[in-house]
Structure formats: C-alpha cells, structure tokens
Scaffold this active site. Sequence first.
Site, short mmCIF file in Angstrom:
data_model
loop_
_atom_site.label_atom_id
_atom_site.label_comp_id
_atom_site.label_asym_id
_atom_site.label_seq_id
_atom_site.Cartn_x
_atom_site.Cartn_y
_atom_site.Cartn_z
N GLY A 243 0.71 -1.38 0.26
CA GLY A 243 -0.04 -0.20 -0.02
C GLY A 243 1.03 0.92 0.23
O GLY A 243 1.05 2.56 -0.89
N ASP A 262 9.96 -7.76 2.06
CA ASP A 262 9.70 -8.11 4.20
C ASP A 262 9.91 -8.83 4.65
O ASP A 262 10.23 -10.00 4.17
CB ASP A 262 7.65 -7.95 3.91
CG ASP A 262 6.53 -7.16 4.87
OD1 ASP A 262 6.35 -6.91 5.23
OD2 ASP A 262 6.89 -8.51 5.86
N ASP A 309 7.13 0.89 8.13
CA ASP A 309 5.75 0.48 8.55
C ASP A 309 6.13 -0.81 9.35
O ASP A 309 5.54 -1.61 8.95
CB ASP A 309 5.22 0.17 6.97
CG ASP A 309 3.67 0.76 7.69
OD1 ASP A 309 3.53 0.71 8.60
OD2 ASP A 309 3.05 0.00 6.98
N CYS A 362 0.12 1.32 13.45
CA CYS A 362 -0.71 2.38 13.66
C CYS A 362 -0.83 1.75 14.68
O CYS A 362 -2.14 1.08 14.40
CB CYS A 362 -1.38 1.45 11.99
SG CYS A 362 -1.34 -0.45 12.11
#
Length: 434
Positions: A243, A262, A309, A362
């Site tokens: 994203g 990742d 992230d 987040c």
Amino acid sequence: MIPAARLTAAIEVLADIGARRRPAPDALKDWGLAHRFAGSKDRAAIASLVYDTLRRRASAAHVMADESPRALVLGALALARGMDVEAIAALCSGERFAPAPLSAEERRRLARADLAGAPAPVAGDFPDWLEAELKRAFGAGLVAEMQALAGRAPIDIRVNTLKTERMRLLPALAHLGAEITPHAPTALRFPAGEDGRGPTLQVTPEFLKGQFEIQDEGSQLVALMAGAAPGEQVVDLCAGGGGKTLELAALMDNSGQIYATDADARRLAPIHDRLARAGARNVQVRTPKGRGDEPLADLAGRIDLCLVDAPCTGIGTWRRNPDTKWRVRPGALAERMKDQDLVLARAERLVKPGGRIAYVTCSVLPAENDDRVAAFLEAHAAFRSVPPRDVLALAPDSLSERADLVSPAGLGLQLTPRRTGTDGFYLALMERAG
C-alpha cells in the site's frame, strides 16, 4: 431474512467467538457456510451487528450488567445505534426466528443506558490492562479519544496520480457517494451506510484500471510526510501488500528507485499485481529467500529514505478491526516492541549520511512509538530526531500548524480519529548525520 432473524444470527456468531476465542471474520464465514440461504445483504447486516457489538463490548456489558452475547448485542443497539427500548423490543418478539422478548430487567437497563461514572476502560471500550499506557498517550482526553476509536470508520481511497487526478476521478465515483477528505491531497472518502457497509469499490472500472487504491487517509498522510522525493533511493522495509510502496511510487513520479521487502515473504504476494495495475515502474521487490536472509545487504549505506512501517499491535485500526482489541494481550505488545527494535536496527544499516528513517506504526501506544524512537536514538548517536514541526511542514496546509498532533514525548506525530478523522497512525523522522 427479517431484521429480528439477523439479530438472532449476530447473537449466535458472538457466542461462537466467545466460546472458541476466534477472530470475528472466521466465525462470520463459518456461520455463512452453515446458513447458505442467507444472502449477501443478510451476511453484511449480521457482520455489521457483530462488529458494532465488539466496538462497544465493555460499555454494553456495563449497561446491561451482563456479558452474555444477547446482553452485549442489546446494549450495543442502544449505545452504538441509538435505538430506544421499544425499537429494541420490537426486534425481540420471540416469534419465529426472533430473540426472546425483553425481560423487565433488560427493559429497565436499556431505558437507562447511561455511562455516567463508568471507569475509563468501560466508557472508552478498551481492555483495562491498557489504561496506564493509553493515559500516557492521551492524558485527560483518554475517554474521548478511545470513544472516537470505537466508532465506525469510513472507506478512504488514494487517487493514483500516475494515472489520473483527484478532480477527474471524483465525478466518476460521485454516484457511490465519493467526497473529498479533509487533509490528504489525493484522497476521497465514502461514508459508511446505516448498516456499516460502504460501496464495493474493487469491482469498479476505475479500480480495475489502477486509478485508485483503498487506503485510510492517515496511512496516506504519514507516507506523504515521510518526504520521499523524485530521484531518491528509497526502501520500504515492511512493505507487506504494498500500500505505501504504491503511494511512494506516485509521490516520486516513477523516478528514482524503491526497494520493497518484508520479513514475511508471504505478505509480499499481492504486491506484484498491484504494482502492475498501478503502473508503478520504479519498484524492485526484494523477497527474502529464507529465514535470516537479508535481501537488502547490497544497499547498506546507500539509501536516502528508509520507511519502516513497523509491525505493531494495530490499536490505531480498532475502528476497522474491533475484535482485535479484545484479543490483544500484554505478551503481544512485548513481542511487537522487540520486532520494532529489530526492524529499526535493520534500517540503520541501510541509511547513508544525510539519509532518513521514517518510523511508522498504526498504534497510539507510547511504548510502540516515542519509546522505540527514544531507544533507537540512545543506541545510535549518529542519528538525530527531526523536530515534529519540521515534519508538519511536509503536511497539507490543514495540518501544518497542528501542534496538538505532536506526540507526548515530542519525538513524532500522532494521528487519531478524534484529532484528524483518520485511523491512529504515528510518524517520527530520524536523520543520519552527514
């Protein structure tokens, strides 16, 4: 299915979730497989009831003085949906597939449905073991912040500027209720309907042509404020499905180079099709070949910007994933903190002199946010914290003077549903000495 039957079904699903301690999506899927007569609208309405109940689980149990699935649903109808006693009683007739009629005690409690004097974890609908940490984040605003995080979330999209512009896409999606968002310059929003659902955007011609991606406005903002510039060498270290990688490609106008990787190779699986659909041509996907493999070893000391992230508890996304708030445990927080320190250590090796690390979660917990940044800076003297006011200078005008977004320790920025109308995202920038 009639509304009363949907209510009965929601109670059944919640009973399954509680008895088997399983994620809500799994319980809902199994219920649908066992009740194939239920149409898509029925399943969506049942899911909405289940998720609204999970959002308000603690306050519903408090109001009803009962934690049974039935009591939780009834309490949520009053608290989350604002239904009065008679409206709820009409659904509980006991006829055919309807729940049993309300008892006198249920009527009495629903008529009062008051949270005055309730402790913070009840009024804010969050696990009580998180109270001290959340108080560090929000102080006197704790309950108001957590009540906002217990609401429903809209659906946001990011317009892909590699293929179109926001004001060109807006009229094409106007029939689905598209609106311009308050902050992100390439975002559109679709408010949730009465049943909590938004439009099915993935089947639109515009989505299939790669003109937009579904992405919360907060996620868009933190990627924007990371400051990636055309021509730079950028790493997306925890790229997952891609994203933010896609947004970086658009921000860089397909110039420079992005390396997406990742630690979990399986999470990268969707990224290839998404890159092709979006027309992102400056992305190189580096998939680890096995546990312990470092697919970016050749990039050490060469990177202008490393976006981290980081894996986290996901507390900032509780509006979208309300069942996870009741499944998170202290042990999971401790593990995520270890993961965050490890991924920051990986990022440190990649960044060149004058380069930057953008640390994103987040989450709204200082333990995952300011504390991790402080620990990194203490261990790596070559890095300095970029002042949050300088990071805000990269934000849209609507946020550039928002001093209230600065995190408790002053090391980053904290977005929340209450403050910015977005999911809860944290961003801190760190720069290596030149």
